[in-house]
Design a protein around this motif. Structure first.
Motif, PDB file in Angstrom:
ATOM      1  N   GLN A 140      25.812  37.075  38.271  1.00  0.00           N
ATOM      2  CA  GLN A 140      25.519  37.767  37.025  1.00  0.00           C
ATOM      3  C   GLN A 140      25.625  39.282  37.158  1.00  0.00           C
ATOM      4  O   GLN A 140      25.866  39.984  36.207  1.00  0.00           O
ATOM      5  CB  GLN A 140      24.129  37.387  36.525  1.00  0.00           C
ATOM      6  N   ARG A 141      25.451  39.779  38.382  1.00  0.00           N
ATOM      7  CA  ARG A 141      25.532  41.222  38.585  1.00  0.00           C
ATOM      8  C   ARG A 141      26.981  41.714  38.624  1.00  0.00           C
ATOM      9  O   ARG A 141      27.286  42.835  38.272  1.00  0.00           O
ATOM     10  CB  ARG A 141      24.891  41.592  39.915  1.00  0.00           C
ATOM     11  N   THR A 142      27.839  40.824  39.129  1.00  0.00           N
ATOM     12  CA  THR A 142      29.223  41.239  39.319  1.00  0.00           C
ATOM     13  C   THR A 142      29.888  41.479  37.969  1.00  0.00           C
ATOM     14  O   THR A 142      29.911  40.605  37.120  1.00  0.00           O
ATOM     15  CB  THR A 142      30.005  40.143  40.065  1.00  0.00           C
ATOM     16  N   ARG A 143      30.395  42.684  37.828  1.00  0.00           N
ATOM     17  CA  ARG A 143      31.053  42.982  36.558  1.00  0.00           C
ATOM     18  C   ARG A 143      32.420  42.339  36.524  1.00  0.00           C
ATOM     19  O   ARG A 143      33.066  42.180  37.552  1.00  0.00           O
ATOM     20  CB  ARG A 143      31.211  44.489  36.399  1.00  0.00           C
ATOM     21  N   PRO A 144      32.862  41.997  35.340  1.00  0.00           N
ATOM     22  CA  PRO A 144      34.212  41.434  35.236  1.00  0.00           C
ATOM     23  C   PRO A 144      35.228  42.445  35.754  1.00  0.00           C
ATOM     24  O   PRO A 144      35.148  43.635  35.439  1.00  0.00           O
ATOM     25  CB  PRO A 144      34.378  41.171  33.745  1.00  0.00           C
ATOM     26  N   THR A 145      36.140  41.973  36.585  1.00  0.00           N
ATOM     27  CA  THR A 145      37.057  42.909  37.229  1.00  0.00           C
ATOM     28  C   THR A 145      38.302  43.085  36.386  1.00  0.00           C
ATOM     29  O   THR A 145      39.413  42.825  36.811  1.00  0.00           O
ATOM     30  CB  THR A 145      37.439  42.390  38.620  1.00  0.00           C
ATOM     31  N   THR A 146      38.099  43.563  35.175  1.00  0.00           N
ATOM     32  CA  THR A 146      39.218  43.657  34.240  1.00  0.00           C
ATOM     33  C   THR A 146      40.134  44.829  34.533  1.00  0.00           C
ATOM     34  O   THR A 146      41.315  44.768  34.246  1.00  0.00           O
ATOM     35  CB  THR A 146      38.712  43.802  32.810  1.00  0.00           C
ATOM     36  N   ASN A 147      39.570  45.919  35.149  1.00  0.00           N
ATOM     37  CA  ASN A 147      40.399  47.112  35.284  1.00  0.00           C
ATOM     38  C   ASN A 147      41.443  46.996  36.377  1.00  0.00           C
ATOM     39  O   ASN A 147      42.224  47.900  36.574  1.00  0.00           O
ATOM     40  CB  ASN A 147      39.598  48.368  35.552  1.00  0.00           C
ATOM     41  N   VAL A 148      41.396  45.937  37.194  1.00  0.00           N
ATOM     42  CA  VAL A 148      42.414  45.801  38.234  1.00  0.00           C
ATOM     43  C   VAL A 148      43.591  45.034  37.653  1.00  0.00           C
ATOM     44  O   VAL A 148      43.491  43.858  37.359  1.00  0.00           O
ATOM     45  CB  VAL A 148      41.839  45.073  39.467  1.00  0.00           C
ATOM     46  N   ASP A 149      44.709  45.729  37.480  1.00  0.00           N
ATOM     47  CA  ASP A 149      45.869  45.086  36.864  1.00  0.00           C
ATOM     48  C   ASP A 149      46.679  44.316  37.889  1.00  0.00           C
ATOM     49  O   ASP A 149      47.131  43.212  37.636  1.00  0.00           O
ATOM     50  CB  ASP A 149      46.803  46.138  36.238  1.00  0.00           C
ATOM     51  N   ASP A 150      46.870  44.975  39.045  1.00  0.00           N
ATOM     52  CA  ASP A 150      47.820  44.425  40.010  1.00  0.00           C
ATOM     53  C   ASP A 150      47.141  44.396  41.374  1.00  0.00           C
ATOM     54  O   ASP A 150      47.324  45.290  42.183  1.00  0.00           O
ATOM     55  CB  ASP A 150      49.070  45.326  40.027  1.00  0.00           C
ATOM     56  N   PRO A 151      46.307  43.392  41.604  1.00  0.00           N
ATOM     57  CA  PRO A 151      45.558  43.386  42.869  1.00  0.00           C
ATOM     58  C   PRO A 151      46.466  43.113  44.067  1.00  0.00           C
ATOM     59  O   PRO A 151      47.308  42.217  44.007  1.00  0.00           O
ATOM     60  CB  PRO A 151      44.560  42.243  42.677  1.00  0.00           C
ATOM     61  N   ILE A 152      46.296  43.901  45.149  1.00  0.00           N
ATOM     62  CA  ILE A 152      47.019  43.584  46.393  1.00  0.00           C
ATOM     63  C   ILE A 152      46.136  42.694  47.261  1.00  0.00           C
ATOM     64  O   ILE A 152      46.626  41.880  48.035  1.00  0.00           O
ATOM     65  CB  ILE A 152      47.430  44.865  47.131  1.00  0.00           C
ATOM     66  N   LEU A 153      44.807  42.863  47.076  1.00  0.00           N
ATOM     67  CA  LEU A 153      43.868  42.071  47.873  1.00  0.00           C
ATOM     68  C   LEU A 153      42.799  41.491  46.954  1.00  0.00           C
ATOM     69  O   LEU A 153      42.268  42.199  46.097  1.00  0.00           O
ATOM     70  CB  LEU A 153      43.193  42.961  48.929  1.00  0.00           C
ATOM     71  N   ARG A 154      42.526  40.219  47.106  1.00  0.00           N
ATOM     72  CA  ARG A 154      41.470  39.621  46.318  1.00  0.00           C
ATOM     73  C   ARG A 154      40.566  38.779  47.222  1.00  0.00           C
ATOM     74  O   ARG A 154      41.040  37.875  47.923  1.00  0.00           O
ATOM     75  CB  ARG A 154      42.060  38.738  45.215  1.00  0.00           C
ATOM     76  N   ALA A 155      39.292  39.135  47.252  1.00  0.00           N
ATOM     77  CA  ALA A 155      38.313  38.336  48.004  1.00  0.00           C
ATOM     78  C   ALA A 155      37.500  37.561  46.995  1.00  0.00           C
ATOM     79  O   ALA A 155      37.075  38.111  45.986  1.00  0.00           O
ATOM     80  CB  ALA A 155      37.408  39.252  48.817  1.00  0.00           C
ATOM     81  N   GLU A 156      37.329  36.293  47.254  1.00  0.00           N
ATOM     82  CA  GLU A 156      36.612  35.493  46.280  1.00  0.00           C
ATOM     83  C   GLU A 156      35.486  34.718  46.938  1.00  0.00           C
ATOM     84  O   GLU A 156      35.726  33.898  47.830  1.00  0.00           O
ATOM     85  CB  GLU A 156      37.580  34.517  45.601  1.00  0.00           C
ATOM     86  N   ASN A 157      34.265  35.054  46.516  1.00  0.00           N
ATOM     87  CA  ASN A 157      33.109  34.261  46.920  1.00  0.00           C
ATOM     88  C   ASN A 157      32.988  34.108  48.439  1.00  0.00           C
ATOM     89  O   ASN A 157      32.662  33.038  48.948  1.00  0.00           O
ATOM     90  CB  ASN A 157      33.221  32.877  46.267  1.00  0.00           C
ATOM     91  N   LEU A 158      33.270  35.189  49.183  1.00  0.00           N
ATOM     92  CA  LEU A 158      33.221  35.119  50.659  1.00  0.00           C
ATOM     93  C   LEU A 158      31.798  34.888  51.143  1.00  0.00           C
ATOM     94  O   LEU A 158      30.854  35.495  50.647  1.00  0.00           O
ATOM     95  CB  LEU A 158      33.737  36.428  51.256  1.00  0.00           C
ATOM     96  N   ARG A 159      31.669  34.003  52.136  1.00  0.00           N
ATOM     97  CA  ARG A 159      30.359  33.732  52.720  1.00  0.00           C
ATOM     98  C   ARG A 159      30.474  33.696  54.237  1.00  0.00           C
ATOM     99  O   ARG A 159      31.438  33.181  54.771  1.00  0.00           O
ATOM    100  CB  ARG A 159      29.845  32.359  52.299  1.00  0.00           C
ATOM    101  N   LYS A 160      29.452  34.257  54.904  1.00  0.00           N
ATOM    102  CA  LYS A 160      29.388  34.124  56.356  1.00  0.00           C
ATOM    103  C   LYS A 160      27.935  34.136  56.800  1.00  0.00           C
ATOM    104  O   LYS A 160      27.156  35.010  56.423  1.00  0.00           O
ATOM    105  CB  LYS A 160      30.135  35.294  57.032  1.00  0.00           C
ATOM    106  N   ARG A 161      27.591  33.134  57.593  1.00  0.00           N
ATOM    107  CA  ARG A 161      26.248  33.042  58.174  1.00  0.00           C
ATOM    108  C   ARG A 161      26.335  33.241  59.673  1.00  0.00           C
ATOM    109  O   ARG A 161      27.271  32.794  60.321  1.00  0.00           O
ATOM    110  CB  ARG A 161      25.687  31.640  57.946  1.00  0.00           C
ATOM    111  N   PHE A 162      25.355  33.941  60.251  1.00  0.00           N
ATOM    112  CA  PHE A 162      25.209  33.960  61.707  1.00  0.00           C
ATOM    113  C   PHE A 162      23.849  33.362  62.013  1.00  0.00           C
ATOM    114  O   PHE A 162      22.834  34.008  61.772  1.00  0.00           O
ATOM    115  CB  PHE A 162      25.277  35.388  62.253  1.00  0.00           C
ATOM    116  N   GLY A 163      23.838  32.161  62.541  1.00  0.00           N
ATOM    117  CA  GLY A 163      22.555  31.514  62.766  1.00  0.00           C
ATOM    118  C   GLY A 163      21.836  31.399  61.444  1.00  0.00           C
ATOM    119  O   GLY A 163      22.368  30.875  60.482  1.00  0.00           O
TER     120      GLY A 163
END
Lengths: 268, 360, 423
Positions: free
Chosen positions: A4-27
């Motif tokens: 809900q905090r993440t604003r819609p990423t409308t201003n990026v027209d031509d993304p070179i990199l897109r990360a989606e819902n990345l998760r990483k746990r250490f222990g």
């Protein structure tokens, strides 16, 4: 949930990199918890956040040093999630490290010569076979030229024949960036590139980054110096406790209450 | 490209899980086969029992040595290849004292001093068993610990202290040098001949008294180390240092004192292990510890480096493996089985079988 | 062209240094021997033995340098890979009628197969093992070499019946085969080359050197030819982009991968290549024997090579050869030569134990103790090797020659066409 905090990423027209819902746990610790963002092609984008926000982990997830527990990374239209670091680098996404990883017992020039991709002489046979080796030598001469030019650009050519271990912290940062450039990347991920670099050099370095931007390179940089972020980045991504807190223009970010709160109330 | 992707998918966690699965499966299959062999009468319960018992006995002396190796590995941060020769030092040192005390009047001083190197002090003539010379053998046990500790501290002063800030590989190579020098200094005095120096063990009913001595001494020492590490300030410091040396330094733990005590405990136990092995097997040779070293490493790695209880559990696995494997493979390949398990664990589960939980 | 000259200069300088060390050592030992009355044939025999061991050690050390010096792969299972090479060759070339039987193939086939099998096994080990930390990798390789040794010793592989023949490793008593150095007498049986043989034997006869020593010398020269070839190969690798990748793996593998280098493949290739060379070195080293036993591949063999590599300075091919030579001359054969001299000049009666020697010392007779120590020369040699390792690690981890800046590139990087650095 962070969504809900993440604003819609409308201003990026031509993304070179897109990360989606990345998760990483250490222990038991969740270092990155569902971060999603995009980086505009040809932009300089800043990634900020208090210590422990998960910025470096995010870099490591994007560049294949760590394998994400969930989510995806798309670079230049292709899915690179969980690919090996060398494969990602070969596709044109190259990074530097927070603590510069120069190769200490190799000279500055040797470090630089490692940059170019797919060198002929990286095959055993070509390096060893008598006549074929001449091609390798020819290519080496061309690469040597590029290496020297790039060193001059970064004004560390006087150190060319020193061992990398004898460089100062700031010089190592420069070397790492120069070396990354020789890989002919499309996009550079720079982890605190200004740390330890003296102010006059910092200014030059920023000019260099803008020059490269003009040539079509894209940048994502983690930086603690807010002046750098606010004056030189077109867009800013803010992370906090492994999640995306805000994303937008520098001016928007500066006025964002959640961001201010995170920085003041957090464990900076 | 397809191949690459496939390979990528197989890294880290997945490979470990697959290996864990295969290992468990293998153990289950072997256990079922064991049941089958016992049920069909191919393996008598008596023989199974004695194989298990030998496994436990072996695991006790491997465990004594493994505690020390694990401690030096985690606190001094290097794989100490001279640890096996500390075991040898304890064996020769301890038995020399036992011979000097126990054999008075029965053989020449010189023959006793050099542990029958010239054939002038036969174990049988000297009465070298636990009933005939109990005092000598018990004093020899203490001497084994004391002598090994002194040797280890001297080596630390001469070699390792100068390399405190060096990398693990530098220290590892230096420890190989120490191992060679120590082993052949012993050889100059005692010669390279392998020989039996303990009289055959007296028995009380079914109980082999030398084996019983080994078990009682080893268990006592292990319990002692446990109490020391759990309930003293020193033990806490040692655990803190094995977890994080830099942090321990910052919090004011006296590093050199902890290192000193690491050597005292680790080498003392190693020396006792060497002494007890000879008590059990009677044979002594300068290669005693060196040949044992890889098994000790296997135990430490299986249990997870830095964990003393892990080292003991690892020793139990190794001890049982080298004995129980005799059911399926010839005796001269049982160590191969242990080494294969060690290599597989190092590759697929480098934190040890118990997941690298640092219990102590 | 200017770059070429610099390359050759470095070559020449290194060779000159090596030649100086070798010449000084030979002259030193020879004059010491002759002055103290050792017969010329024994002095020549000693020098030939030194040459043989120097060349053999140099070859293995070069291979280990490729693993550890260049790539940082801490392989302490060298003995195991040598064993694989030698046993492969022995099984392939031994006579079908011998016991255990072999396949009776020609020696060159056996040599090539030995190298290939050692390389292949290296690649198979490397596949999973290269991901682990260097100290774990060390223990894995040591464990592997012990697995090899225990397996060839074991009764299980001792005799394997196939049809009416009994193949196998022969267990502790080993496999007999035609020694590789039989190539020398074979060559001298050919017309033409035979004349050269007669000439050499004739010269030897004049100065009092037996034909067997001349044959051993010629075999040593064969190994030296291999050393030269392998050196040239490895120098080319070292001075190439591939060598640069290897060095980068040694320094910081994550950094190398982040620059797009496929370090996994490079490591597997280089590990297999080095293991193949270890197999070759093992074959040539054991080449003057007609029997191979597991005894020859005790783990400690690996550490000879480490001493040689560290003496010469790991990371340098030239240093590897210097190290192999210094090790062979001073730590390996030197003490034996001193014993020969001592026995020729002193009453070296050796008492049975050091205690007896000490008793006589108490009676003011030093000689029994000296005699005992001379008799314990093998032990002293081990102590010397151990102490040398420790001293090197404490005081000179970079080797006797010190740090040598060898730049991994196929061309001189400091030269530029652009000219700015030429000022």
């Amino acid at each position: 949930m962070s969504e809900q905090r993440t604003r819609p990423t409308t201003n990026v027209d031509d993304p070179i990199l897109r990360a989606e819902n990345l998760r990483k746990r250490f222990g038991g610790i969740v270092a990155v918890d569902g971060a999603s963002f995009e980086v505009e092609r040809g932009s300089i984008t800043g990634l900020i956040g208090p210590n422990g926000a998960g910025k470096s982990t995010t870099f490591n997830l994007i560049t294949g040093v760590y394998r994400p527990d969930g989510g995806s990374v798309v670079f230049d239209g292709g899915d690179v999630t969980g690919h090996s670091p060398e494969r990602i680098a070969n596709q044109g996404l190259v990074r530097t490290f927070q603590i510069a990883r120069e190769l200490p017992e190799m000279t500055v020039l040797e470090n630089m010569m490692l940059g170019p991709q797919n060198q002929l002489g990286e095959s055993i046979w070509r390096s060893v076979t008598p006549v074929v080796r001449n091609e390798v030598i020819q290519e080496e001469k061309q690469l040597r030229e590029r290496a020297w030019e790039t060193l001059e650009l970064f004004e560390i050519d006087h150190l060319a024949e020193e061992y990398a271990s004898s460089l100062s912290g700031g010089q190592r940062k420069l070397l790492e960036l120069a070396r990354a450039l020789l890989t002919d990347p499309d996009m550079l991920l720079l982890d605190e590139p200004m740390a330890g670099v003296n102010p006059s050099l910092e200014k030059k370095l920023l000019e260099r980054i803008h020059d490269l931007q003009d040539e079509g390179y894209s940048f994502l940089l983690v930086e603690h110096d807010m002046d750098v972020i606010m004056n030189h980045c077109e867009r800013v991504i803010v992370m906090h406790q492994g999640e995306l807190l805000a994303e937008g223009l520098p001016a928007e970010i500066q006025g964002d209450e959640a961001v201010i709160e995170a920085y003041l109330g957090g464990d900076v | 490209m397809g191949v690459v992707t496939l390979k990528e998918r197989f890294s880290d966690t997945t490979a470990q899980e697959v290996f864990g699965g295969i290992l468990v499966l293998g153990i289950v299959v072997l256990l079922l086969d064991l049941l089958r062999l016992v049920a069909t009468g191919e393996l008598s319960p008596g023989r199974l029992g004695s194989l298990l018992w030998y496994g436990i006995v072996d695991s006790l002396y491997i465990g004594l040595a493994a505690i020390g190796l694990s401690m030096t590995y985690s606190i001094l941060r290097f794989a100490n290849f001279s640890h096996g020769d500390l075991v040898t030092t304890g064996a020769f040192g301890g038995w020399t004292v036992a011979y000097l005390i126990g054999g008075i009047g029965a053989a020449d001083f010189g023959s006793r001093l050099l542990l029958d190197a010239d054939g002038g002090a036969r174990a049988g003539d000297l009465g070298m068993d636990i009933l005939a010379s109990p005092v000598a053998i018990v004093l020899g046990l203490f001497a084994a610990a004391a002598i090994t500790i002194l040797v280890a501290l001297a080596i630390d002063r001469l070699v390792y202290k100068k390399l405190r800030d060096a990398g693990g590989i530098t220290l590892l190579i230096a420890s190989v040098g120490v191992a060679l020098a120590l082993r052949y200094i012993i050889a100059i005095f005692y010669t390279q001949d392998s020989r039996g120096i303990v009289a055959s063990s007296p028995r009380v009913g079914p109980v082999n008294l030398h084996e019983a001595t080994l078990v009682v001494s080893a268990v006592t020492l292990i319990v002692g180390v446990h109490l020391l590490l759990q309930y003293t300030k020193l033990g806490k410091s040692m655990r803190a240092m094995s977890d994080n040396k830099d942090l321990a330094l910052v919090t004011g733990i006296p590093t050199e004192r902890v290192i000193f005590l690491t050597w005292v405990i680790g080498s003392g136990l190693a020396g006792v292990a060497g002494y007890l092995i000879v008590l059990d097997r009677s044979q002594i040779t300068i290669n005693l510890g060196w040949f044992l070293l890889l098994l000790i490493f296997a135990a430490v790695i299986l249990g997870g480096i830095g964990s003393i209880y892990g080292a003991l559990a690892g020793s139990l696995v190794i001890g049982i493996t080298i004995n129980l494997s005799l059911v399926w493979i010839p005796a001269d390949l049982n160590e191969v089985a242990a080494f294969v398990i060690m290599i597989l664990v190092l590759i697929f589960k480098p934190d040890g079988l118990f997941g690298g939980v640092e219990t102590a | 062209m200017s770059e070429r000259t610099i390359d050759t200069d470095r070559w020449k300088g290194d060779l000159l240094l090596l030649a100086k060390i070798v010449a000084a050592t030979y002259v030193g030992f020879a004059s010491l021997g002759l002055v103290t009355g050792v017969p010329i044939n024994e002095v020549a025999g000693f020098l030939v033995t030194v040459t043989f061991f120097a060349a053999s050690f140099a070859l293995v050390t070069l291979a280990l340098n490729l693993h550890w010096g260049y790539t940082g792969l801490f392989n302490i299972g060298v003995a195991g890979f040598m064993a694989i090479g030698v046993y492969t060759m022995a099984v392939l070339t031994a006579s079908p009628d011998a016991s255990p039987a072999g396949l009776g193939l020609p020696i060159p086939v056996g040599v090539v197969a030995g190298v290939l099998v050692a390389a292949l096994v290296g690649a198979v080990i490397a596949l999973p093992a290269l991901r682990v930390r260097s100290d774990y990798f060390a223990i894995i390789t040591l464990g592997f070499s012990e697995i090899v040794r225990l397996s060839i010793t074991s009764g299980t592989l001792r005799e394997i019946e196939v049809g009416d023949r009994v193949y196998g490793t022969g267990g502790g008593s080993g496999i007999g085969y035609t020694p590789v150095d039989s190539v020398i007498p074979w060559l001298f049986d050919r017309p033409g080359i035979g004349l050269l043989g007669d000439l050499l034997y004739g010269i030897g006869g004049l100065v009092g050197i037996t034909t067997s020593i001349i044959n051993r010398l010629l075999y040593a020269l064969v190994i030296i030819a291999f050393v030269v070839a392998v050196y040239a190969l490895l120098q080319r690798l070292a001075y190439s982009p591939f060598g640069r990748v290897l060095k980068a793996i040694r320094e910081d593998e994550v950094a190398a991968r982040s620059l797009g280098k496929n370090t996994k493949y490079a490591k597997i290739k280089v590990f297999a290549l080095g293991c193949g060379l270890m197999g070759l070195a093992g074959i040539l080293w054991m080449g003057s024997r007609s029997l191979v036993t597991p005894e020859s591949f005790m783990p400690v063999v690996t550490f000879y090579i480490f001493v040689a590599l560290i003496v010469g300075g790991s990371g340098s091919n030239t240093g590897s050869i210097v190290g192999g030579f210094v090790f062979a001359a001073f730590l390996w054969e030197g003490p034996r030569f001193l014993r020969t001299i001592a026995r020729a000049n002193l009453d070296t009666r050796s008492p049975p134990t050091i205690y007896d020697a000490a008793l006589e010392l108490a009676a003011f007779d030093v000689m029994p103790l000296v005699g005992y120590f001379i008799g314990s020369l093998d032990e002293f040699r081990w102590i010397l090797i151990g102490v040398a390792l420790v001293l090197l690690m404490v005081y000179r981890p970079e080797g006797l020659l010190g740090d040598r800046k060898e730049i991994a590139a196929a061309t001189d990087l400091s030269q530029r066409q652009g000219g700015e650095s030429d000022e």
